[in-house]
Design a protein around this motif. Sequence first.
Motif, PDB file in Angstrom:
ATOM      1  N   ILE A 254     -30.928  12.149 -26.629  1.00  4.39           N
ATOM      2  CA  ILE A 254     -30.768  13.528 -27.097  1.00  4.39           C
ATOM      3  C   ILE A 254     -29.334  14.003 -26.874  1.00  4.39           C
ATOM      4  N   ALA A 255     -28.728  13.575 -25.760  1.00  5.46           N
ATOM      5  CA  ALA A 255     -27.352  13.980 -25.472  1.00  5.46           C
ATOM      6  C   ALA A 255     -26.326  13.196 -26.283  1.00  5.46           C
ATOM      7  N   GLY A 256     -26.757  12.192 -27.037  1.00  5.68           N
ATOM      8  CA  GLY A 256     -25.857  11.429 -27.882  1.00  5.68           C
ATOM      9  C   GLY A 256     -25.144  10.293 -27.177  1.00  5.68           C
ATOM     10  N   TYR A 257     -25.624   9.899 -25.988  1.00  5.45           N
ATOM     11  CA  TYR A 257     -24.970   8.810 -25.260  1.00  5.45           C
ATOM     12  C   TYR A 257     -25.471   7.435 -25.692  1.00  5.45           C
ATOM     13  N   THR A 258     -26.703   7.346 -26.140  1.00  3.47           N
ATOM     14  CA  THR A 258     -27.271   6.061 -26.552  1.00  3.47           C
ATOM     15  C   THR A 258     -27.964   6.230 -27.896  1.00  3.47           C
ATOM     16  N   PRO A 259     -28.091   5.162 -28.681  1.00  8.21           N
ATOM     17  CA  PRO A 259     -28.777   5.259 -29.979  1.00  8.21           C
ATOM     18  C   PRO A 259     -30.252   5.608 -29.796  1.00  8.21           C
TER      19      PRO A 259
ATOM     20  N   LEU B 205     -40.839  -2.987 -14.123  1.00  7.03           N
ATOM     21  CA  LEU B 205     -39.802  -3.438 -15.060  1.00  7.03           C
ATOM     22  C   LEU B 205     -39.703  -2.504 -16.252  1.00  7.03           C
ATOM     23  N   GLU B 206     -40.837  -2.067 -16.782  1.00  8.55           N
ATOM     24  CA  GLU B 206     -40.822  -1.165 -17.931  1.00  8.55           C
ATOM     25  C   GLU B 206     -40.171   0.164 -17.577  1.00  8.55           C
ATOM     26  N   TYR B 207     -40.508   0.729 -16.412  1.00 10.25           N
ATOM     27  CA  TYR B 207     -39.905   1.995 -15.993  1.00 10.25           C
ATOM     28  C   TYR B 207     -38.392   1.860 -15.845  1.00 10.25           C
ATOM     29  N   ALA B 208     -37.944   0.753 -15.222  1.00 11.20           N
ATOM     30  CA  ALA B 208     -36.508   0.548 -15.046  1.00 11.20           C
ATOM     31  C   ALA B 208     -35.799   0.367 -16.384  1.00 11.20           C
ATOM     32  N   ALA B 209     -36.444  -0.343 -17.315  1.00  9.87           N
ATOM     33  CA  ALA B 209     -35.835  -0.542 -18.635  1.00  9.87           C
ATOM     34  C   ALA B 209     -35.721   0.784 -19.389  1.00  9.87           C
ATOM     35  N   LEU B 210     -36.716   1.647 -19.244  1.00 14.86           N
ATOM     36  CA  LEU B 210     -36.653   2.936 -19.927  1.00 14.86           C
ATOM     37  C   LEU B 210     -35.493   3.789 -19.419  1.00 14.86           C
ATOM     38  N   MET B 211     -35.192   3.665 -18.122  1.00 13.69           N
ATOM     39  CA  MET B 211     -34.169   4.545 -17.528  1.00 13.69           C
ATOM     40  C   MET B 211     -32.885   3.807 -17.183  1.00 13.69           C
ATOM     41  N   HIS B 212     -32.670   2.633 -17.759  1.00 11.53           N
ATOM     42  CA  HIS B 212     -31.520   1.840 -17.346  1.00 11.53           C
ATOM     43  C   HIS B 212     -30.192   2.472 -17.733  1.00 11.53           C
ATOM     44  N   ASP B 213     -30.157   3.334 -18.750  1.00 13.80           N
ATOM     45  CA  ASP B 213     -28.902   3.939 -19.222  1.00 13.80           C
ATOM     46  C   ASP B 213     -28.715   5.368 -18.730  1.00 13.80           C
ATOM     47  N   ILE B 214     -29.560   5.839 -17.836  1.00 13.97           N
ATOM     48  CA  ILE B 214     -29.508   7.252 -17.475  1.00 13.97           C
ATOM     49  C   ILE B 214     -28.226   7.603 -16.720  1.00 13.97           C
ATOM     50  N   GLY B 215     -27.556   6.599 -16.152  1.00 14.39           N
ATOM     51  CA  GLY B 215     -26.286   6.851 -15.478  1.00 14.39           C
ATOM     52  C   GLY B 215     -25.181   7.269 -16.424  1.00 14.39           C
ATOM     53  N   GLN B 216     -25.337   7.020 -17.713  1.00 15.00           N
ATOM     54  CA  GLN B 216     -24.307   7.412 -18.681  1.00 15.00           C
ATOM     55  C   GLN B 216     -24.178   8.929 -18.792  1.00 15.00           C
ATOM     56  N   LEU B 217     -25.173   9.668 -18.324  1.00 15.56           N
ATOM     57  CA  LEU B 217     -25.074  11.125 -18.362  1.00 15.56           C
ATOM     58  C   LEU B 217     -23.939  11.644 -17.489  1.00 15.56           C
ATOM     59  N   SER B 218     -23.436  10.815 -16.568  1.00 18.55           N
ATOM     60  CA  SER B 218     -22.330  11.231 -15.705  1.00 18.55           C
ATOM     61  C   SER B 218     -20.975  11.079 -16.374  1.00 18.55           C
ATOM     62  N   LEU B 219     -20.931  10.431 -17.534  1.00 19.44           N
ATOM     63  CA  LEU B 219     -19.667  10.208 -18.229  1.00 19.44           C
ATOM     64  C   LEU B 219     -19.222  11.462 -18.961  1.00 19.44           C
ATOM     65  N   LEU B 220     -17.912  11.702 -18.933  1.00 20.17           N
ATOM     66  CA  LEU B 220     -17.388  12.845 -19.682  1.00 20.17           C
ATOM     67  C   LEU B 220     -17.417  12.585 -21.175  1.00 20.17           C
ATOM     68  N   ASP B 221     -17.089  11.376 -21.566  1.00 21.08           N
ATOM     69  CA  ASP B 221     -17.101  10.991 -22.977  1.00 21.08           C
ATOM     70  C   ASP B 221     -18.088   9.846 -23.162  1.00 21.08           C
TER      71      ASP B 221
ATOM     72  N   VAL C 128     -19.869   6.472 -24.289  1.00 20.35           N
ATOM     73  CA  VAL C 128     -19.415   5.126 -24.664  1.00 20.35           C
ATOM     74  C   VAL C 128     -19.776   4.908 -26.134  1.00 20.35           C
ATOM     75  N   PRO C 129     -18.877   4.321 -26.924  1.00 25.73           N
ATOM     76  CA  PRO C 129     -19.202   4.076 -28.331  1.00 25.73           C
ATOM     77  C   PRO C 129     -20.509   3.310 -28.480  1.00 25.73           C
ATOM     78  N   ALA C 130     -21.453   3.903 -29.242  1.00 29.79           N
ATOM     79  CA  ALA C 130     -22.772   3.324 -29.505  1.00 29.79           C
ATOM     80  C   ALA C 130     -23.590   3.113 -28.239  1.00 29.79           C
ATOM     81  N   GLY C 131     -23.162   3.706 -27.114  1.00 26.40           N
ATOM     82  CA  GLY C 131     -23.908   3.555 -25.870  1.00 26.40           C
ATOM     83  C   GLY C 131     -23.855   2.166 -25.281  1.00 26.40           C
ATOM     84  N   ALA C 132     -22.954   1.310 -25.764  1.00 26.15           N
ATOM     85  CA  ALA C 132     -22.889  -0.078 -25.317  1.00 26.15           C
ATOM     86  C   ALA C 132     -22.073  -0.169 -24.033  1.00 26.15           C
ATOM     87  N   THR C 133     -22.706  -0.551 -22.932  1.00 26.94           N
ATOM     88  CA  THR C 133     -22.014  -0.655 -21.650  1.00 26.94           C
ATOM     89  C   THR C 133     -21.500  -2.062 -21.363  1.00 26.94           C
ATOM     90  N   GLU C 134     -21.999  -3.084 -22.068  1.00 25.90           N
ATOM     91  CA  GLU C 134     -21.584  -4.452 -21.781  1.00 25.90           C
ATOM     92  C   GLU C 134     -20.079  -4.678 -21.982  1.00 25.90           C
TER      93      GLU C 134
END
Length: 360
Positions: A196-201, A229-245, A247-253
């Motif tokens: 919803i915040a636009g950090y991940t697709p 495992l399912e719960y962790a996979a659902l929330m694996h990107d939640i740390g991106q909310l701390s970013l000011l800008d 990541v393009p397409a939400g790709a952290t790799e």
Amino acid sequence: EPAPVAAAGALGYALLGRLGGESATHGVLQVVTVVVAASLAGLVAPLGLGCPVDPGHTARRVLTVAFAAVCFQPLHRTGGLASSFGHGPYLVGYLLALLALTALCDAVLAAALARARTGWPYGPLLRDELRPLPGVGSAVCATAVVMALTVSVAGLWPVPVLAVPLLLIQYSYRRYAGIRATYRQTIASLARSTEIAGYTPTGHAREVAVLGRAVGRELGLSEPRLTVLEYAALMHDIGQLSLLDPVPAGATEPLPAAEQRRIALLGGAVVRQTGVPAEVALIVERQADPYREQPLAARIVRAVNAYTELVSGPAAEGVAGVAALCALERLRLATAREFDPVVVEALATVLSRQVYGRRR
């Protein structure tokens, strides 16, 4: 959520040798006929309401009851049970042992049906089927024996009384299942905050969770560990909310290792505030570490997340199948430090099975 009352009643009927002090006249064929008719009648209401039904479960129940009846009725009618065990505690022990064997056979059959339906490894499926036996399975078997012995002396009137504890078990289980479903929906809603915040697709977290669960099943994880495992996979990107800008397409790799680790640690700190098990937060925190230092669930989350980013990201080119092969090849080339080769091969097996299932 099959009702234990029906299973206990059917097994009790299969073990019924006397009715109100008089010798019962039914045999194996009548037991199977009655159970088949009752099972088909029980499917009428769900089908009328448009609810899904499981023919495999109905067939399992019929076969399970038939097995118990074949092991009991001929011996009872010929007098073999009375001469060998009498009518005392030895007979009760025989009935309990017979139902324990019946429950084991039912678990083996259920795992085989699940294996044929899903293609998942048989060992973990059998383990998941055996896990409930000491709990609700014991209650069903004990109630079936009590029903058979009580009805043989007192007639049919005690049956509703004996069914009350199983009805309470069923009610409690349904309440528990409802709470678990609500809990999972809450976690899924929290995971969508990055979308919803636009950090991940859109749909990325769910895709990683579904594919990660399939890989975990392929590697033999038990059902409780698959849930974590399912719960962790659902929330694996939640740390991106701390970013000011974002990541393009939400790709952290593609990010530097230090930045990946910082996002993972921030995500773990957020997850710890949600009340989910601490193991979920640990998986989120460790997903950016070298794979030899990660728990297995974190290795799965990282590999599946990298695969989905490579397939759906801007770097993906050409046909979907070609993009998938290229993504798997890139994961295999990075197995020296970043990705567990066992997890990558399990991911390739799951993907090949999905492609084959779609073609078939």
